[in-house]
Design an enzyme around this catalytic site. Structure first.
Site, PDB file in Angstrom:
ATOM      1  N   GLY A  29      36.112  21.877  -0.305  1.00  0.00           N
ATOM      2  CA  GLY A  29      35.779  20.820  -1.256  1.00  0.00           C
ATOM      3  C   GLY A  29      36.222  21.173  -2.658  1.00  0.00           C
ATOM      4  N   ASN A  30      35.763  20.395  -3.617  1.00  0.00           N
ATOM      5  CA  ASN A  30      36.100  20.671  -5.018  1.00  0.00           C
ATOM      6  C   ASN A  30      34.912  20.307  -5.907  1.00  0.00           C
ATOM      7  OD1 ASN A  30      36.473  17.807  -6.124  1.00  0.00           O
ATOM      8  ND2 ASN A  30      37.809  17.791  -4.332  1.00  0.00           N
ATOM      9  N   ARG A  31      35.043  20.559  -7.182  1.00  0.00           N
ATOM     10  CA  ARG A  31      33.912  20.456  -8.100  1.00  0.00           C
ATOM     11  C   ARG A  31      33.744  19.091  -8.746  1.00  0.00           C
ATOM     12  NH1 ARG A  31      31.917  25.473  -8.695  1.00  0.00           N
ATOM     13  NH2 ARG A  31      33.375  27.188  -8.359  1.00  0.00           N
ATOM     14  N   SER A  32      34.441  18.075  -8.284  1.00  0.00           N
ATOM     15  CA  SER A  32      34.303  16.769  -8.921  1.00  0.00           C
ATOM     16  C   SER A  32      32.892  16.208  -8.715  1.00  0.00           C
ATOM     17  CB  SER A  32      35.330  15.794  -8.333  1.00  0.00           C
ATOM     18  OG  SER A  32      35.140  14.520  -8.913  1.00  0.00           O
ATOM     19  N   ALA A  96      38.901  13.176  -6.961  1.00  0.00           N
ATOM     20  CA  ALA A  96      39.684  14.382  -6.693  1.00  0.00           C
ATOM     21  C   ALA A  96      39.885  14.464  -5.179  1.00  0.00           C
ATOM     22  CB  ALA A  96      38.955  15.619  -7.210  1.00  0.00           C
TER      23      ALA A  96
END
Ligand code: C5P
Length: 229
Positions: A29-32, A96
């Site tokens: 995943g990512n930090r958005s 994102a």
């Protein structure tokens, strides 16, 4: 001038960050946080638009008067975007999206053993924004009139932004300055909004709603068939 200026317009906004499964319990995943996308959806609704918000893995309250579609992966987001975009005047892609996903996610939880773990093989995800723009160029019957992308750049912000705008083929690209306490998870943003027409609008550090309103100003000015105010 802003109040009601998007009345009768259908807009689609993406928000959050995709998750790409490794196994049933793990993901890449990512930090958005989704804050900028939610601000875009809320401000468009406040200006009278009919808004579809495609949200990936956000933990935010649904904005008032907005239709929210929840997705998890880039492939799910792609499907939701193409379906919603077919009836939209404008699409703003603030999410994102993971560039890669595990090629063959395990159907059962990967167990810890004494052996070294297997590497996770990745494959490319489709670039939804670029694909949407390509379909429009090919004369897609009900392609959105205005397509907006986002980009987070750390260096050579303008040059990289210009190149990305051309590569993707969108009408506007919102180039975020990341770092310096701005960006993911923060209430403030600072950005330059680049236009395919060569324009550049600088938006100084401020609430994500303020940037959202500037984006909708620029979108509204590009919508075909706009009635004079
Ligand atoms: O190429 P990059 O990831 O920097 O581009 C960011 C923009 O492209 C964002 O608007 C994002 O929503 C969109 N994007 C996409 N599909 C991908 C990757 C990014 O639509 N696979």
């Amino acid at each position: 001038a802003r109040r009601g200026d998007l009345a009768g317009r259908r807009v689609v906004v993406t928000a959050g960050g995709t998750r790409e499964p490794i196994d049933p319990v793990r993901f890449i995943g990512n930090r958005s946080s989704g804050l900028q996308g939610y601000a875009l959806a809320a401000t468009a609704a406040a200006r009278g638009a009919e808004v579809t918000l495609i949200a990936a893995n956000t933990a935010l309250a649904d904005p008032a008067g907005v239709k929210v579609i929840r997705v998890e992966t880039a492939l799910e987001m792609r499907e939701a975007v193409f379906e919603a975009a077919a009836h939209a005047d404008a699409v703003v892609m603030a999410a994102a999206v993971a560039d890669f996903r595990p090629a063959a996610p395990s159907e059962s939880k990967i167990k810890k053993t004494d052996a070294e773990p297997e590497p996770i093989r990745l494959v490319k995800n489709p670039d939804i924004l670029a694909e949407l723009c390509a379909r429009r160029r090919e004369g897609g019957a009900d392609a959105p009139g205005v397509i907006v992308g986002f980009a987070a750049e750390t260096d050579d912000v303008l040059a990289n932004g210009r190149a990305k705008l051309r590569r993707k083929g969108c009408d506007l690209l919102v180039v975020n300055q990341v770092g310096a306490g701005l960006g993911f998870g923060t209430p403030d943003n600072a950005a330059t909004v680049l236009g395919a027409d060569g324009s550049a609008v600088e938006v100084p550090r401020g609430p994500k709603e303020a940037l959202a309103d500037v984006v909708w100003d620029l979108v509204a000015a590009r919508l075909p068939g706009r009635t004079a105010e």
